[in-house]
Design a protein around this motif. Sequence first.
Motif, short mmCIF file in Angstrom:
data_model
loop_
_atom_site.label_atom_id
_atom_site.label_comp_id
_atom_site.label_asym_id
_atom_site.label_seq_id
_atom_site.Cartn_x
_atom_site.Cartn_y
_atom_site.Cartn_z
N SER A 161 13.31 -10.43 0.71
CA SER A 161 12.43 -9.78 -0.26
C SER A 161 12.21 -10.67 -1.47
O SER A 161 11.22 -10.57 -2.16
N GLU A 213 9.16 -13.02 -0.93
CA GLU A 213 7.85 -12.39 -1.10
C GLU A 213 7.28 -12.61 -2.49
O GLU A 213 6.09 -12.70 -2.67
N LYS A 214 8.19 -12.61 -3.47
CA LYS A 214 7.71 -12.58 -4.85
C LYS A 214 7.14 -13.91 -5.32
O LYS A 214 7.33 -14.93 -4.70
N LYS A 267 1.40 -11.14 7.16
CA LYS A 267 1.58 -10.93 5.73
C LYS A 267 2.44 -9.69 5.48
O LYS A 267 2.31 -8.69 6.17
N LYS A 268 3.29 -9.83 4.49
CA LYS A 268 4.27 -8.75 4.31
C LYS A 268 3.69 -7.45 3.75
O LYS A 268 4.02 -6.38 4.19
N ASN A 269 2.85 -7.58 2.76
CA ASN A 269 2.45 -6.37 2.06
C ASN A 269 1.01 -5.97 2.30
O ASN A 269 0.20 -5.89 1.39
N LYS A 270 0.68 -5.76 3.54
CA LYS A 270 -0.68 -5.30 3.81
C LYS A 270 -0.84 -3.87 3.31
O LYS A 270 0.09 -3.07 3.41
N CYS A 271 -2.02 -3.55 2.81
CA CYS A 271 -2.22 -2.20 2.33
C CYS A 271 -2.71 -1.31 3.47
O CYS A 271 -3.02 -1.79 4.57
N ARG A 314 3.87 -0.51 11.35
CA ARG A 314 4.05 -0.67 9.91
C ARG A 314 3.54 0.55 9.14
O ARG A 314 4.16 1.04 8.21
N MET A 330 5.21 3.36 6.49
CA MET A 330 4.67 3.79 5.20
C MET A 330 4.50 5.31 5.17
O MET A 330 4.76 5.95 4.15
N LYS A 348 1.80 8.68 0.38
CA LYS A 348 1.28 7.77 1.41
C LYS A 348 0.89 8.54 2.67
O LYS A 348 -0.11 8.22 3.31
#
Lengths: 143, 319
Positions: free
Chosen positions: A139, A142-143, B2-6, B27, B31, B38
């Motif tokens: 984690s 990621e930043k 990619k880790k933080n897809k919306c 994924r 969420m 969400k």
Amino acid sequence: MTENTEKKNPIRLLIGKVGLDGHTRGVQYVAHIFRDAGYEVIYPGLRKSPKQIVKMAIEEDVKAIGLSFLSGAHIPLISEIMDLLKDKKAEDILVFCGGVIPDDDILILKKMGVREVFTPGTSDKIIIEKVTALFADSSDEEK
Amino acid sequence: MKKNKCIAELIEDIHSESVSRIRSAARLMTMAEESSLKTVEILSALVNDSMPRIILGITGAPGSGKSLLTGRLIAEFRKRYPKRMIGVIAVDPSSPFSGGAILGDRIRMMSEKDADNEKVFIRSLATHGQIGGVTKGTRAITAIMGALGCDVVLIETVGVGQMEFAVREVSDAVAIILAPGQGDTIQFLKAGLMEIGDIFVVNKSDRPDASPFFAQLTNTLHLARNEKRPVLMTSALIGKGIGEFYDSVEELLFRDILWLKARRLKQTDVIVRRAILSEAEKRLHSLLHEEKRKEVVSDILKGKTSFSQTVEDLLKNCV
Ligand SMILES: Nc1nc2c(ncn2[C@@H]2O[C@H](COP(=O)(O)OP(=O)(O)OP(=O)(O)O)[C@@H](O)[C@H]2O)c(=O)[nH]1
Ligand SMILES: [Mg+2]
């Protein structure tokens, strides 16, 4: 436990075995220590193929796959799993393993991208600590 | 990946032909479990996708054979519709001590033949200690399965505590799985399972005590008011009665499409309403943090402020 305390959902792991050996005790034990440490453990049963393991890991959206080996076939099996994860664009699912694994092989496994290798005699505490640390690392990246 | 897809990106991926569409769906399911907010966002983003044609709840006593029977239903479905996709949600309780869980239902659900089949998607969920935890993310997960192309979704929940009631709120029909040797039908009545079932299945029909149990159950049900509900016998072990079970589900649900539509609308309505309240409560909770709470409680008990005044102040401060 009240319904509205803000809690992060537990981290999900898949703990299992691939290949043909049918010893359940080790892997069930490991599944339990992770549960007791607050993880959600997907336990897929024995004798799974790499393809099945990767399919499950993806469907269950686990953060890591932990595999136990006794049979000595760890290198080809892990290598297949790593390739499949790449094919499915799921390389960010971490892999760790445990079992009777010679030092030379540990190096090879780590080169293939295996994050931790636990040999017999590693304490429960160390296993949990090291695996938990993996998620702290990822984690940060990621930043 | 990619880790933080919306949410929108993930849904776009699900609708595409990309190799990661299954991953994106999984994924999104994670969420859906994270918060009511969400869950609702996902439900609303998927409002134009088709929901699964059938959503069947499967519940009943622990060990009655729900998972093995679910596996048989998967195989039956695959045989009838080789081109269609099926989804399964398997809910198990979390440990009250650590909050962790071991989720192993899928072991029994997959025959070797289907184990790496892309047309079968199984997701295991833990209850996270909440009563009704089944419903929090389950509806959105079902919708995601629909968007992936699942024609049928089966939801297995263990029949202890109140979980079997929650499963009603997210399925079109509920099948109650019972087995001989697990107590008599009186216990079954007491457990309240009779009210929530649309189909009753006596599993383990390969056992000699299955027939008397079946007779007793049929009797018990027929003494009650609603006699129309099917009672069936299956053996998940040797694969008997599975086709009949599947048929009775189809028949039950497609007798009255309008009724089904109305039921789903009402369910979603309840889920969204509950999500709104739960989000509101969460915000109120954060206003009333530890320190503040002590002060407020002691003021009320000492008569410094009135209870209803406190509630009003709290609501006012929330905006
Ligand atoms: N004889 C017989 N045994 C069965 C049958 N179906 C399931 N079993 C056995 O019953 C046990 C429990 O089966 P599961 O499918 O795990 O039951 P379950 O209801 O999902 O169990 P929980 O999820 O733990 O509540 C297993 O040992 C099965 O092999 C059946 O039709 N006949
Ligand atoms: Mg089960």
